[in-house]
Scaffold this motif. Structure first.
Motif, mmCIF file in Angstrom:
data_model
loop_
_atom_site.group_PDB
_atom_site.id
_atom_site.type_symbol
_atom_site.label_atom_id
_atom_site.label_comp_id
_atom_site.label_asym_id
_atom_site.label_seq_id
_atom_site.Cartn_x
_atom_site.Cartn_y
_atom_site.Cartn_z
ATOM 1 N N HIS A 169 0.858 -1.191 0.000
ATOM 2 C CA HIS A 169 0.000 0.000 0.000
ATOM 3 C C HIS A 169 0.895 1.243 0.000
ATOM 4 O O HIS A 169 1.499 1.596 1.009
ATOM 5 C CB HIS A 169 -0.889 -0.025 1.247
ATOM 6 N N LEU A 170 0.984 1.896 -1.154
ATOM 7 C CA LEU A 170 1.794 3.097 -1.313
ATOM 8 C C LEU A 170 0.911 4.326 -1.194
ATOM 9 O O LEU A 170 -0.234 4.330 -1.651
ATOM 10 C CB LEU A 170 2.490 3.093 -2.675
ATOM 11 N N THR A 171 1.435 5.379 -0.603
ATOM 12 C CA THR A 171 0.632 6.578 -0.380
ATOM 13 C C THR A 171 1.451 7.830 -0.624
ATOM 14 O O THR A 171 2.684 7.826 -0.523
ATOM 15 C CB THR A 171 0.073 6.586 1.059
ATOM 16 N N ALA A 172 0.763 8.908 -0.968
ATOM 17 C CA ALA A 172 1.406 10.197 -1.191
ATOM 18 C C ALA A 172 0.360 11.291 -1.060
ATOM 19 O O ALA A 172 -0.844 11.025 -0.976
ATOM 20 C CB ALA A 172 2.067 10.256 -2.565
ATOM 21 N N HIS A 173 0.829 12.530 -1.025
ATOM 22 C CA HIS A 173 -0.037 13.703 -1.056
ATOM 23 C C HIS A 173 0.270 14.477 -2.335
ATOM 24 O O HIS A 173 1.457 14.653 -2.668
ATOM 25 C CB HIS A 173 0.231 14.635 0.125
ATOM 26 N N PRO A 174 -0.715 14.955 -3.039
ATOM 27 C CA PRO A 174 -0.418 15.775 -4.217
ATOM 28 C C PRO A 174 0.514 16.946 -3.913
ATOM 29 O O PRO A 174 1.385 17.270 -4.720
ATOM 30 C CB PRO A 174 -1.802 16.254 -4.672
ATOM 31 N N HIS A 175 0.370 17.553 -2.732
ATOM 32 C CA HIS A 175 1.219 18.709 -2.455
ATOM 33 C C HIS A 175 2.671 18.321 -2.188
ATOM 34 O O HIS A 175 3.546 19.194 -2.119
ATOM 35 C CB HIS A 175 0.657 19.567 -1.313
ATOM 36 N N ASN A 176 2.969 16.998 -2.026
ATOM 37 C CA ASN A 176 4.371 16.577 -1.930
ATOM 38 C C ASN A 176 5.155 17.015 -3.161
ATOM 39 O O ASN A 176 6.361 17.286 -3.087
ATOM 40 C CB ASN A 176 4.477 15.059 -1.796
ATOM 41 N N LEU A 177 4.480 17.060 -4.303
ATOM 42 C CA LEU A 177 5.160 17.434 -5.547
ATOM 43 C C LEU A 177 5.648 18.879 -5.524
ATOM 44 O O LEU A 177 6.534 19.246 -6.295
ATOM 45 C CB LEU A 177 4.214 17.254 -6.738
ATOM 46 N N LEU A 178 5.067 19.697 -4.643
ATOM 47 C CA LEU A 178 5.418 21.113 -4.617
ATOM 48 C C LEU A 178 6.761 21.369 -3.961
ATOM 49 O O LEU A 178 7.345 22.432 -4.146
ATOM 50 C CB LEU A 178 4.324 21.910 -3.892
ATOM 51 N N TYR A 179 7.254 20.397 -3.165
ATOM 52 C CA TYR A 179 8.552 20.611 -2.508
ATOM 53 C C TYR A 179 9.529 19.454 -2.706
ATOM 54 O O TYR A 179 10.653 19.513 -2.226
ATOM 55 C CB TYR A 179 8.365 20.866 -1.008
ATOM 56 N N ASP A 180 9.098 18.405 -3.408
ATOM 57 C CA ASP A 180 9.955 17.232 -3.574
ATOM 58 C C ASP A 180 10.200 16.978 -5.065
ATOM 59 O O ASP A 180 9.455 16.243 -5.704
ATOM 60 C CB ASP A 180 9.288 16.016 -2.927
ATOM 61 N N PRO A 181 11.224 17.571 -5.638
ATOM 62 C CA PRO A 181 11.491 17.356 -7.065
ATOM 63 C C PRO A 181 11.811 15.908 -7.392
ATOM 64 O O PRO A 181 11.560 15.449 -8.503
ATOM 65 C CB PRO A 181 12.690 18.270 -7.344
ATOM 66 N N HIS A 182 12.363 15.162 -6.415
ATOM 67 C CA HIS A 182 12.653 13.747 -6.639
ATOM 68 C C HIS A 182 11.359 12.988 -6.933
ATOM 69 O O HIS A 182 11.301 12.156 -7.843
ATOM 70 C CB HIS A 182 13.350 13.155 -5.413
ATOM 71 N N LEU A 183 10.308 13.257 -6.158
ATOM 72 C CA LEU A 183 9.047 12.564 -6.366
ATOM 73 C C LEU A 183 8.452 12.907 -7.725
ATOM 74 O O LEU A 183 7.974 12.018 -8.439
ATOM 75 C CB LEU A 183 8.051 12.919 -5.262
ATOM 76 N N LYS A 184 8.493 14.162 -8.104
ATOM 77 C CA LYS A 184 7.926 14.539 -9.399
ATOM 78 C C LYS A 184 8.686 13.877 -10.541
ATOM 79 O O LYS A 184 8.105 13.501 -11.561
ATOM 80 C CB LYS A 184 7.945 16.055 -9.571
ATOM 81 N N ARG A 185 9.976 13.672 -10.359
ATOM 82 C CA ARG A 185 10.795 13.063 -11.399
ATOM 83 C C ARG A 185 10.570 11.559 -11.477
ATOM 84 O O ARG A 185 10.563 10.970 -12.565
ATOM 85 C CB ARG A 185 12.263 13.374 -11.111
ATOM 86 N N THR A 186 10.398 10.901 -10.319
ATOM 87 C CA THR A 186 10.324 9.443 -10.309
ATOM 88 C C THR A 186 8.903 8.897 -10.343
ATOM 89 O O THR A 186 8.710 7.728 -10.691
ATOM 90 C CB THR A 186 11.032 8.870 -9.062
ATOM 91 N N PHE A 187 7.905 9.702 -9.985
ATOM 92 C CA PHE A 187 6.538 9.194 -9.919
ATOM 93 C C PHE A 187 6.082 8.554 -11.237
ATOM 94 O O PHE A 187 5.542 7.439 -11.228
ATOM 95 C CB PHE A 187 5.571 10.304 -9.496
ATOM 96 N N PRO A 188 6.277 9.198 -12.395
ATOM 97 C CA PRO A 188 5.864 8.546 -13.644
ATOM 98 C C PRO A 188 6.580 7.220 -13.880
ATOM 99 O O PRO A 188 5.983 6.275 -14.402
ATOM 100 C CB PRO A 188 6.229 9.573 -14.719
ATOM 101 N N ARG A 189 7.841 7.114 -13.494
ATOM 102 C CA ARG A 189 8.587 5.866 -13.699
ATOM 103 C C ARG A 189 8.089 4.769 -12.767
ATOM 104 O O ARG A 189 8.046 3.595 -13.131
ATOM 105 C CB ARG A 189 10.075 6.134 -13.484
ATOM 106 N N ILE A 190 7.708 5.146 -11.532
ATOM 107 C CA ILE A 190 7.159 4.171 -10.594
ATOM 108 C C ILE A 190 5.833 3.633 -11.110
ATOM 109 O O ILE A 190 5.583 2.425 -11.113
ATOM 110 C CB ILE A 190 6.988 4.806 -9.203
#
Length: 282
Positions: free
Chosen positions: A235-256
């Motif tokens: 069970h993976l979880t995230a918040h949309p607003h994480n993308l506003l301060y975490d460039p790593h997540l925005k870069r890797t989310f599509p690949r995940i």
């Protein structure tokens, strides 16, 4: 996807920093939706009920400590990160099969609420979702502050989630002895949903996608998770607003998401929403 936007930012300073751009919240949601829909990967979107309002005044709804601190008593045009009624159409308009879940009305901590206030939170949340044609069956407690689950059962809910810390304790207790214990190395630990004394299915969280305490997830760790996870639920979880301060997540989310889609299409895993998962464990 725990979707609260400005309602979830802890301090006024953080809210100003994250949502200085009035379109930031919507753009983060659109990015996640576009990615999930591109690979046909459904998600459960836990949405704060207040976001569905067009406007409000101090007399429009019940009051909690959260509304006293956060509520701008404004409208969708002036405060779009507090009011986003179009989010239902954005999610339901997809053919991917996303689920919309409740995330309270005002993002209040349920463990700090008396029974009457908790009931008001759930009542008003259900009313506003019902006005948008959404029948809720799953719930995500804000801050994973678990309480008043009997009220959820009375409203016909079927599932809610536990936090990452509870899941970590489950691993340490030895229920998953096949794990190496080095979750930082290989990814997200599998969990086992169960039913509580109210008949609700409890779905522990494995990992937050953006959490430096556990080591950031990437496609390689997702592959390791799938390869070593056995028959468990991840069970993976995230918040949309994480993308506003975490460039790593925005870069890797599509690949995940692409890796999850590829392994699902190969028949190695299945992808389920809370509602679908609860139906398998009830």
């Amino acid at each position: 996807m725990d979707t609260e936007l400005a309602w979830g930012a802890g301090t006024e300073r953080k809210r100003r920093h994250l949502f200085e751009d009035e379109h930031a919240g919507r753009e983060a949601i659109e990015f996640i939706l576009e990615t999930l829909n591109r690979y046909d990967v459904p998600a459960t979107w836990g949405i704060v009920g207040h976001l569905l309002l067009d406007e409000c005044t101090p007399d429009s709804h019940h009051e909690t400590e959260r509304t006293r601190l956060v509520d701008p008593h404004s409208n969708a045009r002036e405060s779009p990160n507090y009011y986003m009624p179009e989010i239902v159409e954005m999610i339901d308009g997809s053919e991917t099969g996303h689920e919309i879940a409740g995330h309270s009305f005002s993002h209040a901590r349920f463990g700090e609420l008396d029974r009457n206030t908790a009931a008001a939170e759930i009542d008003e949340m259900c009313e506003v979702f019902d006005s948008h044609g959404v029948e809720l069956s799953s719930f995500i407690h804000p801050y994973i502050s678990i309480d008043h689950c009997d009220i959820l059962a009375e409203h016909g809910f079927t599932a809610y989630s536990l936090g990452v810390e509870e899941s970590a304790e489950t691993i340490k207790s030895g229920l998953f002895p096949f794990l190496t214990g080095n979750t930082r190395f290989w990814g997200a630990p599998p969990v086992t949903p169960d039913n509580d004394r109210h008949g609700l299915t409890v779905i522990p969280r494995s990992r937050q996608l953006s959490d430096e305490r556990w080591g950031f997830l990437n496609p390689r760790r997702i592959r390791n998770t799938i390869d070593r996870g056995g028959d468990g639920v991840v069970h993976l979880t995230a918040h949309p607003h994480n993308l506003l301060y975490d460039p790593h997540l925005k870069r890797t989310f599509p690949r995940i998401v692409e890796e999850i889609s590829r392994r699902r299409d190969a028949g190695e895993i299945s992808v389920a929403t809370f509602r679908e998962l609860a139906s398998q464990f009830r």
